[in-house]
Design a protein around this motif. Structure first.
Motif, PDB file in Angstrom:
ATOM      1  N   CYS A 176      37.314  41.302  46.195  1.00  0.00           N
ATOM      2  CA  CYS A 176      38.376  41.085  47.181  1.00  0.00           C
ATOM      3  C   CYS A 176      37.762  40.999  48.581  1.00  0.00           C
ATOM      4  CB  CYS A 176      39.385  42.227  47.113  1.00  0.00           C
ATOM      5  SG  CYS A 176      40.764  42.063  48.268  1.00  0.00           S
ATOM      6  N   GLU A 177      38.184  40.004  49.371  1.00  0.00           N
ATOM      7  CA  GLU A 177      37.639  39.800  50.701  1.00  0.00           C
ATOM      8  C   GLU A 177      38.764  39.661  51.719  1.00  0.00           C
ATOM      9  OE1 GLU A 177      34.846  36.609  50.806  1.00  0.00           O
ATOM     10  OE2 GLU A 177      33.569  37.470  49.248  1.00  0.00           O
TER      11      GLU A 177
ATOM     12  N   VAL B  78      44.466  37.871  56.080  1.00  0.00           N
ATOM     13  CA  VAL B  78      44.149  36.904  55.027  1.00  0.00           C
ATOM     14  C   VAL B  78      43.350  37.616  53.947  1.00  0.00           C
ATOM     15  CG1 VAL B  78      42.995  34.729  54.472  1.00  0.00           C
ATOM     16  CG2 VAL B  78      44.099  35.023  56.703  1.00  0.00           C
ATOM     17  N   ILE B  79      43.730  37.401  52.692  1.00  0.00           N
ATOM     18  CA  ILE B  79      43.033  38.049  51.584  1.00  0.00           C
ATOM     19  C   ILE B  79      42.604  37.005  50.566  1.00  0.00           C
ATOM     20  CG2 ILE B  79      43.201  39.741  49.719  1.00  0.00           C
ATOM     21  CD1 ILE B  79      45.180  41.296  51.301  1.00  0.00           C
ATOM     22  N   LYS B  80      41.343  37.108  50.156  1.00  0.00           N
ATOM     23  CA  LYS B  80      40.838  36.275  49.057  1.00  0.00           C
ATOM     24  C   LYS B  80      40.874  37.130  47.793  1.00  0.00           C
ATOM     25  CE  LYS B  80      37.191  33.694  49.686  1.00  0.00           C
ATOM     26  NZ  LYS B  80      35.751  33.316  49.834  1.00  0.00           N
ATOM     27  N   PHE B  81      41.719  36.735  46.876  1.00  0.00           N
ATOM     28  CA  PHE B  81      41.889  37.425  45.608  1.00  0.00           C
ATOM     29  C   PHE B  81      41.110  36.699  44.502  1.00  0.00           C
ATOM     30  CE2 PHE B  81      45.848  38.420  47.858  1.00  0.00           C
ATOM     31  CZ  PHE B  81      46.047  39.750  47.574  1.00  0.00           C
ATOM     32  N   LYS B  82      40.939  37.377  43.373  1.00  0.00           N
ATOM     33  CA  LYS B  82      40.514  36.728  42.143  1.00  0.00           C
ATOM     34  C   LYS B  82      41.713  36.705  41.210  1.00  0.00           C
ATOM     35  CE  LYS B  82      38.366  38.454  38.586  1.00  0.00           C
ATOM     36  NZ  LYS B  82      37.411  39.038  37.622  1.00  0.00           N
ATOM     37  N   SER B  83      41.964  35.579  40.607  1.00  0.00           N
ATOM     38  CA  SER B  83      43.114  35.432  39.731  1.00  0.00           C
ATOM     39  C   SER B  83      43.098  36.480  38.632  1.00  0.00           C
ATOM     40  CB  SER B  83      43.128  34.033  39.108  1.00  0.00           C
ATOM     41  OG  SER B  83      44.169  33.913  38.158  1.00  0.00           O
ATOM     42  N   TYR B  84      44.272  37.073  38.350  1.00  0.00           N
ATOM     43  CA  TYR B  84      44.371  38.084  37.304  1.00  0.00           C
ATOM     44  C   TYR B  84      44.076  37.501  35.920  1.00  0.00           C
ATOM     45  CZ  TYR B  84      46.774  40.720  40.966  1.00  0.00           C
ATOM     46  OH  TYR B  84      47.078  41.357  42.136  1.00  0.00           O
ATOM     47  N   GLY B  85      44.338  36.206  35.755  1.00  0.00           N
ATOM     48  CA  GLY B  85      44.150  35.605  34.446  1.00  0.00           C
ATOM     49  C   GLY B  85      42.855  34.839  34.281  1.00  0.00           C
ATOM     50  N   SER B  86      42.068  34.715  35.360  1.00  0.00           N
ATOM     51  CA  SER B  86      40.802  33.986  35.284  1.00  0.00           C
ATOM     52  C   SER B  86      39.887  34.510  36.382  1.00  0.00           C
ATOM     53  CB  SER B  86      41.045  32.483  35.456  1.00  0.00           C
ATOM     54  OG  SER B  86      41.416  32.192  36.792  1.00  0.00           O
ATOM     55  N   ASP B  87      38.740  33.889  36.516  1.00  0.00           N
ATOM     56  CA  ASP B  87      37.801  34.283  37.565  1.00  0.00           C
ATOM     57  C   ASP B  87      37.959  33.424  38.823  1.00  0.00           C
ATOM     58  OD1 ASP B  87      36.652  36.296  36.058  1.00  0.00           O
ATOM     59  OD2 ASP B  87      35.199  34.941  35.119  1.00  0.00           O
ATOM     60  N   GLU B  88      39.001  32.598  38.887  1.00  0.00           N
ATOM     61  CA  GLU B  88      39.169  31.684  40.012  1.00  0.00           C
ATOM     62  C   GLU B  88      39.667  32.419  41.257  1.00  0.00           C
ATOM     63  OE1 GLU B  88      38.252  28.508  39.951  1.00  0.00           O
ATOM     64  OE2 GLU B  88      37.580  28.874  37.891  1.00  0.00           O
ATOM     65  N   PRO B  89      39.011  32.222  42.404  1.00  0.00           N
ATOM     66  CA  PRO B  89      39.492  32.832  43.648  1.00  0.00           C
ATOM     67  C   PRO B  89      40.649  32.028  44.248  1.00  0.00           C
ATOM     68  CG  PRO B  89      37.529  31.552  44.095  1.00  0.00           C
ATOM     69  CD  PRO B  89      37.753  31.482  42.596  1.00  0.00           C
ATOM     70  N   PHE B  90      41.478  32.699  45.026  1.00  0.00           N
ATOM     71  CA  PHE B  90      42.549  32.023  45.752  1.00  0.00           C
ATOM     72  C   PHE B  90      42.878  32.831  46.997  1.00  0.00           C
ATOM     73  CE2 PHE B  90      44.734  34.973  42.965  1.00  0.00           C
ATOM     74  CZ  PHE B  90      45.745  35.494  43.749  1.00  0.00           C
ATOM     75  N   LEU B  91      43.576  32.206  47.936  1.00  0.00           N
ATOM     76  CA  LEU B  91      43.905  32.842  49.212  1.00  0.00           C
ATOM     77  C   LEU B  91      45.386  33.157  49.309  1.00  0.00           C
ATOM     78  CD1 LEU B  91      41.855  30.657  51.738  1.00  0.00           C
ATOM     79  CD2 LEU B  91      41.191  32.825  50.689  1.00  0.00           C
ATOM     80  N   SER B  92      45.694  34.178  50.106  1.00  0.00           N
ATOM     81  CA  SER B  92      47.057  34.504  50.493  1.00  0.00           C
ATOM     82  C   SER B  92      47.000  35.125  51.878  1.00  0.00           C
ATOM     83  CB  SER B  92      47.711  35.461  49.496  1.00  0.00           C
ATOM     84  OG  SER B  92      49.102  35.598  49.769  1.00  0.00           O
ATOM     85  N   PHE B  93      48.167  35.308  52.493  1.00  0.00           N
ATOM     86  CA  PHE B  93      48.166  35.938  53.817  1.00  0.00           C
ATOM     87  C   PHE B  93      49.466  36.676  54.065  1.00  0.00           C
ATOM     88  CE2 PHE B  93      50.327  31.973  54.784  1.00  0.00           C
ATOM     89  CZ  PHE B  93      51.145  32.241  55.873  1.00  0.00           C
ATOM     90  N   PHE B  94      49.415  37.569  55.024  1.00  0.00           N
ATOM     91  CA  PHE B  94      50.565  38.396  55.393  1.00  0.00           C
ATOM     92  C   PHE B  94      50.777  38.257  56.889  1.00  0.00           C
ATOM     93  CE2 PHE B  94      53.244  41.960  56.166  1.00  0.00           C
ATOM     94  CZ  PHE B  94      53.848  42.271  54.961  1.00  0.00           C
ATOM     95  N   GLY B  95      51.990  37.881  57.291  1.00  0.00           N
ATOM     96  CA  GLY B  95      52.329  37.704  58.694  1.00  0.00           C
ATOM     97  C   GLY B  95      53.249  36.512  58.852  1.00  0.00           C
ATOM     98  N   THR B  96      54.119  36.529  59.843  1.00  0.00           N
ATOM     99  CA  THR B  96      55.139  35.488  59.957  1.00  0.00           C
ATOM    100  C   THR B  96      54.984  34.579  61.173  1.00  0.00           C
ATOM    101  OG1 THR B  96      56.588  37.086  61.080  1.00  0.00           O
ATOM    102  CG2 THR B  96      56.838  36.854  58.694  1.00  0.00           C
TER     103      THR B  96
ATOM    104  N   ARG C 132      48.841  31.709  46.799  1.00  0.00           N
ATOM    105  CA  ARG C 132      49.604  32.469  45.808  1.00  0.00           C
ATOM    106  C   ARG C 132      49.908  33.856  46.355  1.00  0.00           C
ATOM    107  NH1 ARG C 132      45.924  31.654  40.377  1.00  0.00           N
ATOM    108  NH2 ARG C 132      45.129  29.576  40.855  1.00  0.00           N
ATOM    109  N   LEU C 133      50.807  34.560  45.676  1.00  0.00           N
ATOM    110  CA  LEU C 133      51.204  35.925  46.035  1.00  0.00           C
ATOM    111  C   LEU C 133      51.698  36.017  47.479  1.00  0.00           C
ATOM    112  CD1 LEU C 133      48.328  38.006  44.357  1.00  0.00           C
ATOM    113  CD2 LEU C 133      50.518  37.297  43.374  1.00  0.00           C
ATOM    114  N   VAL C 134      52.306  34.948  47.962  1.00  0.00           N
ATOM    115  CA  VAL C 134      52.819  34.950  49.332  1.00  0.00           C
ATOM    116  C   VAL C 134      54.118  35.754  49.373  1.00  0.00           C
ATOM    117  CG1 VAL C 134      53.682  33.515  51.220  1.00  0.00           C
ATOM    118  CG2 VAL C 134      51.777  32.710  49.801  1.00  0.00           C
ATOM    119  N   PRO C 135      54.190  36.814  50.193  1.00  0.00           N
ATOM    120  CA  PRO C 135      55.409  37.635  50.242  1.00  0.00           C
ATOM    121  C   PRO C 135      56.628  36.831  50.688  1.00  0.00           C
ATOM    122  CG  PRO C 135      53.561  38.768  51.277  1.00  0.00           C
ATOM    123  CD  PRO C 135      53.116  37.363  51.029  1.00  0.00           C
ATOM    124  N   GLU C 136      57.803  37.266  50.270  1.00  0.00           N
ATOM    125  CA  GLU C 136      59.023  36.532  50.586  1.00  0.00           C
ATOM    126  C   GLU C 136      59.233  36.392  52.088  1.00  0.00           C
ATOM    127  OE1 GLU C 136      63.797  36.518  49.449  1.00  0.00           O
ATOM    128  OE2 GLU C 136      62.571  38.271  49.001  1.00  0.00           O
TER     129      GLU C 136
END
Length: 223
Positions: A46-47, A56-74, A98-102
């Motif tokens: 996790c970065e 901004v957070i770089k996650f690793k997919s729960y179902g694979s090793d693929e990284p993806f980005l998400s962020f928090f803030g409006t 992915r995992l973008v909060p509502e």
């Protein structure tokens, strides 16, 4: 200190205050909760970064090793989303967040920069609390029977768990190992990952917002 985008740093215990400062005042989202981030980052991948005042957070997919980005803030959410999607495409990641909060997904300008869709795969923990508290009706018959069976077999008591106690930590690990053995999951990769996540919780500095409970039969932890 979390660096400015496009630089990233690995998640560390010392990042807790920065993450909590970036998410305070907003509804709680488990994917942006420090304790959840820390305990499930079992591979240390996790970065973190900052962009336009956003976390901004770089996650690793729960179902694979693929990284993806998400962020928090409006604020300026559309510009941030566009920047991160373009960055993802340039660095071999799927050009999608992915995992973008509502609250972020509904922010002004975001829909101008990206197509926003719900992810049904993340609906699994949406529960009607009142229904589960009362357990009325036929659909909860099995749950009621399980509770009655538990109370017949054990002198069950509900207790607060002190996560700083070495004895409690030992009891929790032993219970987990017993549960995986009963489920035939001993040695499986996902079970080992869950055990490591549990142990990582014990490294987090205790605060009032981290609360754990257990069910005991006399001196034995049942759940």
């Amino acid at each position: 200190m979390i660096p400015r985008f496009p630089r990233f740093k690995r998640l560390e215990l010392g990042d807790r205050s920065d993450i909590e400062a970036a998410t305070q005042g907003e509804p709680p989202y488990s994917d942006f909760n420090f304790v959840s981030l820390w305990c499930w980052d079992t591979e240390g991948v996790c970065e973190l970064s900052r962009l336009d005042g956003h976390l901004v957070i770089k996650f690793k997919s729960y179902g694979s090793d693929e990284p993806f980005l998400s962020f928090f803030g409006t604020g300026n959410a559309g510009r941030t989303a566009a920047t991160l999607i373009a960055f993802s495409a340039r660095h071999g990641m799927e050009p999608r967040l992915r995992l973008v909060p509502e609250t972020v997904a509904m922010a002004a300008g975001l829909s101008d920069a990206a197509t926003v869709t719900e992810d049904p795969a993340n609906f699994d923990y949406v529960l009607a609390v009142e229904d589960w508290a009362e357990l009325r009706g036929g659909k909860f018959r099995n749950k009621r029977n399980q509770i009655h069976g538990l109370l017949r077999r054990h002198e069950a008591t509900f207790r607060h768990l002190d996560l700083t106690s070495r004895q409690v930590q030992k009891e929790m690990v032993q219970l987990f190992l017993r549960w995986t053995a009963q489920r035939g999951r001993s040695g499986m990769e996902d079970a080992q990952n869950e055990l490591l996540a549990l142990r990582r919780v014990f490294a987090v500095e205790p605060r009032p917002d981290i609360v754990a409970f257990g069910v005991y039969d006399r001196g034995a932890l049942l759940g």
